[in-house]
Design an enzyme around this catalytic site. Structure first.
Site, PDB file in Angstrom:
ATOM      1  N   ARG A 179     -62.639  17.781  75.122  1.00  0.00           N
ATOM      2  CA  ARG A 179     -63.422  18.366  74.033  1.00  0.00           C
ATOM      3  C   ARG A 179     -64.006  17.303  73.101  1.00  0.00           C
ATOM      4  NH1 ARG A 179     -63.647  23.427  74.296  1.00  0.00           N
ATOM      5  NH2 ARG A 179     -64.517  23.638  72.197  1.00  0.00           N
ATOM      6  N   LEU A 180     -64.240  16.110  73.643  1.00  0.00           N
ATOM      7  CA  LEU A 180     -64.871  15.038  72.866  1.00  0.00           C
ATOM      8  C   LEU A 180     -66.391  15.119  73.058  1.00  0.00           C
ATOM      9  CD1 LEU A 180     -62.342  12.186  73.727  1.00  0.00           C
ATOM     10  CD2 LEU A 180     -62.338  13.736  71.755  1.00  0.00           C
TER      11      LEU A 180
END
Length: 201
Positions: A179-180
């Site tokens: 989720r970067l």
């Protein structure tokens, strides 16, 4: 071209590139987009429609003005669009927000004339978003439209037209592991000048 105009051009070019990637990646329908509207008392609603045109003026879809989204956009002419292309790179979303305007009659006429005849007749038969007592009623209205236009071109219904969302905010969301995600946000100020910045995931 000013720097701010160049930023809008950059954002639109990014959209075009991702749109082409979505086609190449085999997305079921890259033109599918969620359109979110709101009533004057701030009650939101959303539905999926198809993008039919886009250029520097904005993003166009077609509908009945008397249907729910048409009524809401006439009362509160602002909308948010969302494209989601999960097969592009690690997943891409494009969010667009801005005011809404009705397209010119000539533009709506030209698009309506390009539609399949069955779709043209359906636009006459449908009282979009109104209660339908049974399917037979709709089939009867479709038969009436077929009889009305037998042997001639189907005219565009007067309340069926295009709506153009003129972008004031455009966000590109690029998916990443853990989720970067990478997010780029373009925004116009009240004078029409554009800025660009990154957002935290």
């Amino acid at each position: 071209m000013s720097q701010t105009d160049a930023l809008l051009t950059e954002a639109l070019a990014s959209f075009d590139a991702l749109f082409a990637e979505a086609h190449a990646a085999g997305e079921p329908d890259p033109t599918a987009m969620t359109v979110a509207t709101a009533t004057l008392d701030a009650r939101p609603s959303a539905r999926t429609v198809l993008l039919k045109a886009h250029d520097a003026r904005g993003f166009v879809f077609y509908t009945h003005l008397d249907g729910r989204k048409g009524r809401e956009l006439q009362a509160n002419p602002h909308a948010a669009l969302l494209f989601h292309w999960p097969r592009v790179r690690h997943g891409v979303q494009v969010r667009i927000e801005g005011p809404v305007e009705i397209v010119a009659d000539a533009e709506a006429d030209a698009y309506f004339a390009s539609r399949p005849r069955g779709s043209q007749l359906g636009a006459w038969a449908s009282k979009q978003s109104e209660t339908l007592p049974d399917r037979d009623t709709f089939e009867q209205r479709l038969a009436q439209a077929e009889a009305q236009f037998e042997g001639r071109d189907v005219a565009r219904p007067p309340r069926w037209t295009g709506l153009r969302v003129r972008p004031e905010r455009i966000e590109f969301w690029y998916g990443a592991d853990f989720r970067l995600h990478e997010r780029w946000y373009y925004e116009a100020d009240r004078a029409g000048g554009w800025s660009k910045r990154m957002l935290y995931p």
